[in-house]
Scaffold this active site. Structure first.
Site, PDB file in Angstrom:
ATOM      1  N   GLU A  56       0.834  -1.209   0.000  1.00 22.44           N
ATOM      2  CA  GLU A  56       0.000   0.000   0.000  1.00 22.44           C
ATOM      3  C   GLU A  56       0.870   1.262   0.000  1.00 22.44           C
ATOM      4  OE1 GLU A  56      -0.098  -2.624   1.985  1.00 22.44           O
ATOM      5  OE2 GLU A  56      -2.079  -3.011   2.839  1.00 22.44           O
ATOM      6  N   CYS A  90      -0.840   0.023   7.772  1.00 25.66           N
ATOM      7  CA  CYS A  90      -1.286   0.501   6.460  1.00 25.66           C
ATOM      8  C   CYS A  90      -2.745   0.945   6.489  1.00 25.66           C
ATOM      9  CB  CYS A  90      -1.112  -0.576   5.405  1.00 25.66           C
ATOM     10  SG  CYS A  90       0.615  -0.903   5.051  1.00 25.66           S
ATOM     11  N   ARG A 190      12.905 -24.366  -6.471  1.00 23.61           N
ATOM     12  CA  ARG A 190      13.916 -23.979  -5.481  1.00 23.61           C
ATOM     13  C   ARG A 190      13.888 -22.472  -5.280  1.00 23.61           C
ATOM     14  NH1 ARG A 190      19.304 -27.549  -7.229  1.00 23.61           N
ATOM     15  NH2 ARG A 190      18.463 -29.569  -6.581  1.00 23.61           N
ATOM     16  N   THR A 202      21.319 -38.559   1.335  1.00 32.11           N
ATOM     17  CA  THR A 202      21.413 -37.836   0.061  1.00 32.11           C
ATOM     18  C   THR A 202      22.564 -36.844   0.112  1.00 32.11           C
ATOM     19  OG1 THR A 202      19.031 -38.071  -0.250  1.00 32.11           O
ATOM     20  CG2 THR A 202      20.129 -36.381  -1.559  1.00 32.11           C
ATOM     21  N   ASP A 206      25.123 -38.008  -2.652  1.00 32.08           N
ATOM     22  CA  ASP A 206      24.985 -37.218  -3.888  1.00 32.08           C
ATOM     23  C   ASP A 206      25.734 -35.893  -3.798  1.00 32.08           C
ATOM     24  OD1 ASP A 206      23.336 -39.273  -4.538  1.00 32.08           O
ATOM     25  OD2 ASP A 206      21.480 -38.109  -4.623  1.00 32.08           O
ATOM     26  N   ARG A 213      20.487 -23.186 -10.563  1.00 27.66           N
ATOM     27  CA  ARG A 213      21.436 -23.044 -11.670  1.00 27.66           C
ATOM     28  C   ARG A 213      20.771 -23.056 -13.040  1.00 27.66           C
ATOM     29  NH1 ARG A 213      23.208 -27.041  -8.385  1.00 27.66           N
ATOM     30  NH2 ARG A 213      22.625 -28.625  -9.895  1.00 27.66           N
ATOM     31  N   GLU A 306      13.839 -32.624  -1.258  1.00 28.48           N
ATOM     32  CA  GLU A 306      14.352 -33.339  -2.431  1.00 28.48           C
ATOM     33  C   GLU A 306      14.990 -34.665  -2.044  1.00 28.48           C
ATOM     34  OE1 GLU A 306      16.187 -31.221  -5.579  1.00 28.48           O
ATOM     35  OE2 GLU A 306      15.504 -29.271  -4.902  1.00 28.48           O
ATOM     36  N   GLY A 308      16.188 -38.105   0.228  1.00 29.97           N
ATOM     37  CA  GLY A 308      15.999 -39.368  -0.495  1.00 29.97           C
ATOM     38  C   GLY A 308      14.890 -40.237   0.092  1.00 29.97           C
TER      39      GLY A 308
END
Lengths: 372, 372
Positions: A56, A90, A190, A202, A206, A213, A306, A308
């Site tokens: 506002e 506001c 993401r 994970t 990983d 990206r 994400e 595992g």
């Protein structure tokens, strides 16, 4: 203004609000459009960043000629605030202007407002209409509304599996089960979620960086559940440029205390620059529900998980998944790591039905979006 | 005739051919349209049933006035036969008429014809054009062409699984994982395939009848792999009205001999009225490849396999699946019987890519159709 015009301006305000996605948490996204008596837009604005001006105020600051405010209508996607927070209320600011009418898409259900903004406006003699594009406004702030109501983030569980339900080959490799289009979608998510989370296995196997990206977008916080707090410090999550955006959830009381101690930090050259959340240990695992609540305390309103297998299954079993995003690739592995296990469902009748679901093709894959 | 007209009449012939689906095996489906010099259809026909008249004969029988055949064009979806089979050779029959031209969608690749029908027509001075809607004609007889080329049925593997890849709950129940629309589709496929096959475990635990119930259609043969030939005789496959349509594939040499012996049959009141296929035993299992070859010898050109886990996985592993029809239901079980196991794929790079694939929604489910 006709009802049709109201909808057009409110739609514009919703589009503006959307621009704040990813930057305003734990505040809601809000957009505002000011229309003069003659029907011209004289000001537009949205809540751009947490701690900065509300929608506002930004819209009002755009108004060149104060005379135009006479009998103007203000469209705002959420009830104007009635309390002094990081900025003054506001509702009072609007009431002090010579405007005639405020159109609001939805009430602010948070304890501090909850109708008081609308009341203030009405008491000051301003016409107030609510509920215009309310459904759309609720969808826009779905995660924030969930966070307000349940005091934990809106949790989206993303899984990428083969058609026969495996997330990794027997040798542990999972690059890449899903198509490029699917992976790009994940990077968009993401950038839109306050944080991205993975489990200990994970993180270890990983070594993901969980960065944005494949698309342009802001980097979310990164959460890793590391019960014993023993993951190696050279993992990307602990050593790359976004180290400060990493949050560790652990049940190691001593380590979580030590790592957070500023004195001890000063003595270490490579102390952990991220945040630490301590939770209790249950059956050898960190208490997930407590972890989620504490993430909310850290201002995380939306969380993208994400994997595992263990983390996905545990969250599902505990009813901690609000939306499942399951990518299914047209491939067969016939072995390896299954996507979901140990839900303790024995009979077909015991399956928990999704509230709703939708299939959508993304590249070669199909994406099942299901609300739980 | 213009090329466009040729296509229109050939399309009509293909539609007629399709009407024979399920009734002409191990013959191909064939359709025929005869068009007079003036461009009027004077005869139409299709191969209606195995052992009965060919399409060309049925179309010719429709011609009221033989004078109309002068300079007529005959459209036929497959090269007319050149050999005496159950009926006299159609190529000669056509050549004996005063027609001008024969348009053929595709050559008959079977050893007995393989161009000789076209040659005969040309030698008799008839114009022959081939290749009109060839692609469509090949698709129509996809299974038969496969059967001719590889001497085994075209094998379609149907699986119905949850989104996380389970085909049965831990208690063994699988009714119903997929939606009504998906199950109806399977019944249509049953009516279109020469036979439907299940493995021993599925026969024993689900006691399927593999009949066409949810749609109208003809009942296919039913194949069950029962290595030891020990399944109880009160199962639907052995005791219902379609018992004679059941084929057992077994490696029990003695029993397969006894059950087929007419003298021994006379001595038993409840002998098995179906067929028995004996195959060798390899690693404790009946030799699948041999079983498939022998099904082809029994005139089975198309086979729909309806699980379960062991049979599906074994067929996939041995490269014996031509088309996968995988129904995925929007449900999670997180336990139970996995759809596909033991493919002996260790790395992502070792995944055998599908030749092509397609996703299609059926009711609540998604259907992955993949050609292997």
């Amino acid at each position: 203004m006709t009802a049709k015009q109201d909808k057009i301006w409110m739609q514009r305000a919703l589009s503006l609000a959307e621009k704040g996605r990813g930057y305003v948490s734990p505040n809601p996204m809000v957009g505002c459009v000011i229309v003069s008596e003659e029907g011209d837009v004289i000001g537009e604005g949205y809540h751009e960043r947490y701690g900065k001006a509300h929608a506002e105020v930004n819209a009002m600051n755009q108004v060149d000629d104060a005379d135009n405010l006479k009998n103007a209508t203000v469209y705002v996607t959420l009830e104007p605030c009635s309390h002094h927070g990081k900025t003054p209320p506001c509702a009072q600011m609007l009431a002090d202007k010579p405007i005639k009418r405020v159109v609001v898409a939805m009430k602010d259900p948070s304890e501090k407002v909850n109708g008081r903004g609308l009341e203030l406006l009405r008491n000051e003699g301003i016409d107030v209409d609510t509920g215009i594009l309310q459904k759309e406004a609720k969808e826009l702030n779905e995660c924030w509304l969930h966070y307000i109501e349940f005091n934990r983030p809106f949790i989206t569980l993303k899984i990428a599996q083969t058609a026969d339900g495996y997330i990794a080959a027997p040798n542990g490799d999972s690059k890449w089960i899903s198509s490029k289009e699917s992976r790009e979608k994940v990077h968009i998510w993401r950038s839109q979620n306050d944080a991205v989370m993975v489990g200990r296995n994970t993180a270890l196997h990983d070594n993901p960086s969980l960065t944005v990206r494949l698309v342009e977008g802001r980097q979310p916080k990164r959460v890793v559940i590391d019960g014993p707090f023993e993951l190696p410090r050279n993992l990307n999550l602990f050593s790359d440029q976004f180290e400060e955006k990493t949050i560790v959830i652990t049940h190691n009381r001593k380590k979580s205390k030590d790592e957070a101690d500023p004195m001890l930090k000063m003595l270490q050259s490579n102390y952990f620059r991220g945040e630490i959340i301590h939770v209790e240990k249950v059956n050898g695992h960190s208490r997930l529900k407590e972890g989620m609540r504490k993430l909310a305390d850290h201002g995380i309103t939306s969380l993208l998980v994400e994997g595992g297998q263990q983390l996905s299954s545990a969250l599902l079993k505990r009813g901690l998944v609000d939306r499942l995003q399951l990518f299914i690739a047209p491939k067969l592995l016939g072995g390896g790591t299954k996507s979901i296990v140990n839900l303790d469902i024995n009979r077909m009748e015991d399956i928990v039905p999704f509230r709703d679901h939708n299939w959508q093709q993304t590249g070669q894959d199909i994406l099942l979006t299901a609300n739980l």
